[in-house]
Scaffold this motif. Sequence first.
Motif, PDB file in Angstrom:
ATOM      1  N   THR A 146       9.688  10.096  -3.032  1.00  0.00           N
ATOM      2  CA  THR A 146      11.281  10.439  -4.024  1.00  0.00           C
ATOM      3  C   THR A 146      10.904  10.555  -5.227  1.00  0.00           C
ATOM      4  O   THR A 146      11.490  11.648  -5.578  1.00  0.00           O
ATOM      5  CB  THR A 146      12.709  10.172  -3.869  1.00  0.00           C
ATOM      6  OG1 THR A 146      12.646   8.228  -3.493  1.00  0.00           O
ATOM      7  CG2 THR A 146      13.022  10.039  -2.000  1.00  0.00           C
ATOM      8  N   ASP A 147       9.715   9.709  -5.488  1.00  0.00           N
ATOM      9  CA  ASP A 147       9.444   9.432  -6.775  1.00  0.00           C
ATOM     10  C   ASP A 147       8.178   9.966  -7.448  1.00  0.00           C
ATOM     11  O   ASP A 147       7.606  10.042  -8.088  1.00  0.00           O
ATOM     12  CB  ASP A 147      10.249   8.127  -7.213  1.00  0.00           C
ATOM     13  CG  ASP A 147       9.379   6.877  -6.401  1.00  0.00           C
ATOM     14  OD1 ASP A 147       8.371   8.118  -5.660  1.00  0.00           O
ATOM     15  OD2 ASP A 147       8.943   5.941  -6.663  1.00  0.00           O
ATOM     16  N   GLY A 148       7.778  10.844  -6.533  1.00  0.00           N
ATOM     17  CA  GLY A 148       5.997  11.378  -6.053  1.00  0.00           C
ATOM     18  C   GLY A 148       5.331  10.074  -5.666  1.00  0.00           C
ATOM     19  O   GLY A 148       4.001  10.764  -6.047  1.00  0.00           O
ATOM     20  N   TYR A 149       5.989   8.726  -5.884  1.00  0.00           N
ATOM     21  CA  TYR A 149       4.458   7.489  -5.463  1.00  0.00           C
ATOM     22  C   TYR A 149       5.148   7.422  -4.415  1.00  0.00           C
ATOM     23  O   TYR A 149       6.264   6.921  -4.351  1.00  0.00           O
ATOM     24  CB  TYR A 149       4.076   6.971  -6.414  1.00  0.00           C
ATOM     25  CG  TYR A 149       3.737   7.715  -7.719  1.00  0.00           C
ATOM     26  CD1 TYR A 149       2.088   8.204  -8.176  1.00  0.00           C
ATOM     27  CD2 TYR A 149       4.327   8.413  -8.474  1.00  0.00           C
ATOM     28  CE1 TYR A 149       1.657   8.991  -8.460  1.00  0.00           C
ATOM     29  CE2 TYR A 149       3.730   9.109  -9.655  1.00  0.00           C
ATOM     30  CZ  TYR A 149       2.634   9.126  -9.758  1.00  0.00           C
ATOM     31  OH  TYR A 149       1.760  10.271 -10.473  1.00  0.00           O
ATOM     32  N   PRO A 150       4.800   6.598  -2.929  1.00  0.00           N
ATOM     33  CA  PRO A 150       3.040   7.096  -3.343  1.00  0.00           C
ATOM     34  C   PRO A 150       2.611   7.981  -2.683  1.00  0.00           C
ATOM     35  O   PRO A 150       2.839   9.162  -2.895  1.00  0.00           O
ATOM     36  CB  PRO A 150       2.186   5.645  -2.427  1.00  0.00           C
ATOM     37  CG  PRO A 150       4.291   5.270  -1.322  1.00  0.00           C
ATOM     38  CD  PRO A 150       4.577   5.112  -2.188  1.00  0.00           C
TER      39      PRO A 150
END
Length: 216
Positions: A146-150
């Motif tokens: 969802t937030d690009g990481y991991p």
Amino acid sequence: MSHNIAYSTADKADVLAFLGCNGELSADRTSRLESMRRAARAAQDDLEHQGVDWGLPVPDALEHLVAGHTDSDAPCAGNAYHCAAQLIIDHNASDPMHLGTYSKPSTFFGLVDDEMRRLGVPADLLPHGFLYGGLPAGFPYLPHPTDGYPAIGHLPLAKAKPAAEAYRAVLDRMDEGLRYDVEELIEKLEDEHKEWEYATENVGWYTQDTLFFALT
């Protein structure tokens, strides 16, 4: 928030063997899977200690990968699947090495790609492309976190030398603000190529063929 980039080398076939295996593994791999399960529980305990809830526990995500599916509809299932996939990589790879810490690594390496592209570096060697390239072809699809990481990336070890040579050829013409980090990447790729070349020629059991990148 800063993000760390680490890398390790592995035989991608060793990693793939656990994905969709449904527990049909050799004795050695069965033992390794149990170690992964313990690591998944530890990762979940750490998340809970931080008050983080991805909706899909990491141990469950690992079992989904072993069963061959990634169909959870949990809000942050992609985070859990990437974390579990990284555990599988870690248990089949060399000890991880540190590439760097960046406040906005995607932005930084996007700028590096733009600069290198302008100077003629081939598209398949641009660093943002392989750092954020996901798992190799033939691996299961992982939902996007969802937030690009991991995040997970990869580069065939056979491309480490061509990439390093292409970067070094344009280094003096790159923006000065990018050169230090690019030179660090060049040196690490050159080191990995040398180790891969030596081991391939001199170590009978050696089959590693891929650089895996972990962005957390």
